[in-house]
Design a protein around this motif. Sequence first.
Motif, PDB file in Angstrom:
ATOM      1  N   CYS A  27       0.822  -1.216   0.000  1.00 51.11           N
ATOM      2  CA  CYS A  27       0.000   0.000   0.000  1.00 51.11           C
ATOM      3  C   CYS A  27       0.853   1.262   0.000  1.00 51.11           C
ATOM      4  O   CYS A  27       0.435   2.293  -0.545  1.00 51.11           O
ATOM      5  CB  CYS A  27      -0.925   0.001   1.223  1.00 51.11           C
ATOM      6  SG  CYS A  27      -2.137  -1.354   1.228  1.00 51.11           S
ATOM      7  N   ASP A  28       2.040   1.201   0.609  1.00 49.41           N
ATOM      8  CA  ASP A  28       2.896   2.391   0.670  1.00 49.41           C
ATOM      9  C   ASP A  28       3.350   2.808  -0.729  1.00 49.41           C
ATOM     10  O   ASP A  28       3.369   4.004  -1.060  1.00 49.41           O
ATOM     11  CB  ASP A  28       4.113   2.107   1.554  1.00 49.41           C
ATOM     12  CG  ASP A  28       3.745   2.015   3.029  1.00 49.41           C
ATOM     13  OD1 ASP A  28       2.790   2.715   3.437  1.00 49.41           O
ATOM     14  OD2 ASP A  28       4.389   1.240   3.752  1.00 49.41           O
ATOM     15  N   SER A  29       3.727   1.839  -1.545  1.00 54.24           N
ATOM     16  CA  SER A  29       4.152   2.176  -2.914  1.00 54.24           C
ATOM     17  C   SER A  29       3.006   2.791  -3.703  1.00 54.24           C
ATOM     18  O   SER A  29       3.197   3.725  -4.485  1.00 54.24           O
ATOM     19  CB  SER A  29       4.668   0.925  -3.629  1.00 54.24           C
ATOM     20  OG  SER A  29       5.881   0.484  -3.056  1.00 54.24           O
ATOM     21  N   CYS A  40      -4.257  10.955  -1.264  1.00 53.54           N
ATOM     22  CA  CYS A  40      -3.333   9.827  -1.357  1.00 53.54           C
ATOM     23  C   CYS A  40      -3.074   9.212   0.014  1.00 53.54           C
ATOM     24  O   CYS A  40      -2.907   7.990   0.135  1.00 53.54           O
ATOM     25  CB  CYS A  40      -2.015  10.271  -1.989  1.00 53.54           C
ATOM     26  SG  CYS A  40      -2.174  10.836  -3.711  1.00 53.54           S
ATOM     27  N   GLU A  41      -3.009  10.034   1.044  1.00 50.91           N
ATOM     28  CA  GLU A  41      -2.831   9.506   2.388  1.00 50.91           C
ATOM     29  C   GLU A  41      -4.060   8.722   2.844  1.00 50.91           C
ATOM     30  O   GLU A  41      -3.957   7.701   3.522  1.00 50.91           O
ATOM     31  CB  GLU A  41      -2.539  10.641   3.368  1.00 50.91           C
ATOM     32  CG  GLU A  41      -1.144  11.228   3.243  1.00 50.91           C
ATOM     33  CD  GLU A  41      -0.062  10.169   3.429  1.00 50.91           C
ATOM     34  OE1 GLU A  41      -0.224   9.291   4.313  1.00 50.91           O
ATOM     35  OE2 GLU A  41       0.930  10.203   2.688  1.00 50.91           O
ATOM     36  N   LYS A  82       1.032  10.244  -4.589  1.00 53.42           N
ATOM     37  CA  LYS A  82       1.521  11.560  -4.154  1.00 53.42           C
ATOM     38  C   LYS A  82       2.489  12.164  -5.161  1.00 53.42           C
ATOM     39  O   LYS A  82       2.499  13.369  -5.386  1.00 53.42           O
ATOM     40  CB  LYS A  82       2.199  11.422  -2.794  1.00 53.42           C
ATOM     41  CG  LYS A  82       1.239  11.081  -1.656  1.00 53.42           C
ATOM     42  CD  LYS A  82       1.945  10.990  -0.325  1.00 53.42           C
ATOM     43  CE  LYS A  82       2.393  12.363   0.144  1.00 53.42           C
ATOM     44  NZ  LYS A  82       2.992  12.320   1.499  1.00 53.42           N
ATOM     45  N   CYS A  85      -6.206   1.316   2.062  1.00 54.77           N
ATOM     46  CA  CYS A  85      -5.577   0.127   1.478  1.00 54.77           C
ATOM     47  C   CYS A  85      -5.107  -0.829   2.572  1.00 54.77           C
ATOM     48  O   CYS A  85      -5.357  -2.030   2.529  1.00 54.77           O
ATOM     49  CB  CYS A  85      -4.416   0.548   0.586  1.00 54.77           C
ATOM     50  SG  CYS A  85      -3.455  -0.819  -0.104  1.00 54.77           S
ATOM     51  N   LYS A  86      -4.405  -0.307   3.567  1.00 52.53           N
ATOM     52  CA  LYS A  86      -3.882  -1.153   4.634  1.00 52.53           C
ATOM     53  C   LYS A  86      -4.992  -1.763   5.483  1.00 52.53           C
ATOM     54  O   LYS A  86      -4.842  -2.856   6.032  1.00 52.53           O
ATOM     55  CB  LYS A  86      -2.946  -0.343   5.524  1.00 52.53           C
ATOM     56  CG  LYS A  86      -1.634   0.027   4.851  1.00 52.53           C
ATOM     57  CD  LYS A  86      -0.706   0.778   5.793  1.00 52.53           C
ATOM     58  CE  LYS A  86       0.637   1.065   5.117  1.00 52.53           C
ATOM     59  NZ  LYS A  86       1.583   1.771   6.010  1.00 52.53           N
ATOM     60  N   ARG A  97      -3.767   5.385   1.275  1.00 51.15           N
ATOM     61  CA  ARG A  97      -2.821   4.523   1.994  1.00 51.15           C
ATOM     62  C   ARG A  97      -3.515   3.838   3.182  1.00 51.15           C
ATOM     63  O   ARG A  97      -3.394   2.620   3.376  1.00 51.15           O
ATOM     64  CB  ARG A  97      -1.640   5.355   2.484  1.00 51.15           C
ATOM     65  CG  ARG A  97      -0.508   4.515   3.086  1.00 51.15           C
ATOM     66  CD  ARG A  97       0.445   5.375   3.903  1.00 51.15           C
ATOM     67  NE  ARG A  97       0.917   6.543   3.183  1.00 51.15           N
ATOM     68  CZ  ARG A  97       2.010   6.578   2.401  1.00 51.15           C
ATOM     69  NH1 ARG A  97       2.742   5.481   2.257  1.00 51.15           N
ATOM     70  NH2 ARG A  97       2.358   7.690   1.792  1.00 51.15           N
ATOM     71  N   ASP A  98      -4.227   4.636   3.981  1.00 51.53           N
ATOM     72  CA  ASP A  98      -4.893   4.088   5.161  1.00 51.53           C
ATOM     73  C   ASP A  98      -5.977   3.078   4.785  1.00 51.53           C
ATOM     74  O   ASP A  98      -6.098   2.001   5.399  1.00 51.53           O
ATOM     75  CB  ASP A  98      -5.512   5.227   5.982  1.00 51.53           C
ATOM     76  CG  ASP A  98      -4.449   6.145   6.573  1.00 51.53           C
ATOM     77  OD1 ASP A  98      -3.292   5.696   6.679  1.00 51.53           O
ATOM     78  OD2 ASP A  98      -4.789   7.294   6.896  1.00 51.53           O
ATOM     79  N   ALA A 114       0.450   4.513  -2.477  1.00 47.87           N
ATOM     80  CA  ALA A 114       0.206   5.871  -1.995  1.00 47.87           C
ATOM     81  C   ALA A 114       1.320   6.821  -2.426  1.00 47.87           C
ATOM     82  O   ALA A 114       1.063   7.975  -2.801  1.00 47.87           O
ATOM     83  CB  ALA A 114       0.064   5.860  -0.472  1.00 47.87           C
ATOM     84  N   ASP A 115       2.577   6.343  -2.400  1.00 43.62           N
ATOM     85  CA  ASP A 115       3.705   7.196  -2.798  1.00 43.62           C
ATOM     86  C   ASP A 115       3.624   7.549  -4.274  1.00 43.62           C
ATOM     87  O   ASP A 115       3.936   8.683  -4.676  1.00 43.62           O
ATOM     88  CB  ASP A 115       5.028   6.482  -2.497  1.00 43.62           C
ATOM     89  CG  ASP A 115       5.289   6.373  -0.997  1.00 43.62           C
ATOM     90  OD1 ASP A 115       4.622   7.105  -0.229  1.00 43.62           O
ATOM     91  OD2 ASP A 115       6.131   5.547  -0.596  1.00 43.62           O
TER      92      ASP A 115
END
Length: 330
Positions: A44-46, A122-123, A52, A129-130, A126-127, A48-49
Amino acid sequence: MVYDENSISSKRSVNNHERGRKMNVEKTFAGTHNSAAYNLTYDCDSLADACKLKYASNSCNEQYETCKNNRTASCDIQANVFKNWNPTFFQWTGDLFNSICKTSDILCVAWRTVCKGSGNACELLRDACKKDFSNRVLECLWENNQGYPIKQQLEDVGNGSVVSCHGERLRRALGTNLDSIFLDIKKFMEDNPNEILNIAFGDYDGLNGTFVANYIQDKLEYYFVNGSGYSLMLQEKRGWPKLNKMIEINQRIVIWFGRLYYWLWLNNTRKDWVHSINTHFTVSYTYTAGDLTAQQLNESFNGWSNNSQNVIADDLKNYGYIRWQTIDVT
């Protein structure tokens, strides 16, 4: 063990000395595909990054400048689209939009505001998605060995095993191991000394037919042949004994192999209590395939039984012996 095209992973050459002469020997190693693909989580971090990065301030500013530089042409395009989609008497509003559009960069400013605000979304992505990414999606697309860790894979490759299954390849479902099945059968036969049982191994899934055929045969021997070599399984004789004779000599299990029979025959490893489905076996499916109700099945079975003398005569004429009849319906 179920084998597929990816199971043979590598070969290497080693030196072997035999009678003083160097020989080149190939060793084949079993392998798996995506062996460590289990206990996965989506990245999920990729995601969201990347989101962004797309909506970073400098990117939004670049898009704003592009919008300003191409504003005149863009205004003409939008005005023409507006005119084409509206009646003639309403097209003056398109000309009004065009004139306002060309004298102000308000639309470009509005887009830059929306663009920069999207970075905050985007943040949130991320949340979410996780928190909510489905395990079912992971198991479907990525987890090739879900619930099947490296330790178990190594043990299986080292020992080798065969389990029951239905279907093949992507349409295959796996069942239990042979030990539990044969233990149940052995207990039943011991508790019921007048019962006679046919066991047919009709098909298999995988490349290594020799391994599967010999593995099943070895397991059968382990459970149904005693220490003195006496077999509970019917050994090959000239002609089939009557049922009461099978009970008398206590050879009450008849073993049938389908395609697997070929591998035992090819390697000359077949025991005399393994019989060929293709040569000695016929199923009722040949005359009940179209039956859908209990009445239709009864009529088919009764019709076949009433015609038994003709069936026997036909078998003797075409095969030289009477084949086993089994009930196998849809």
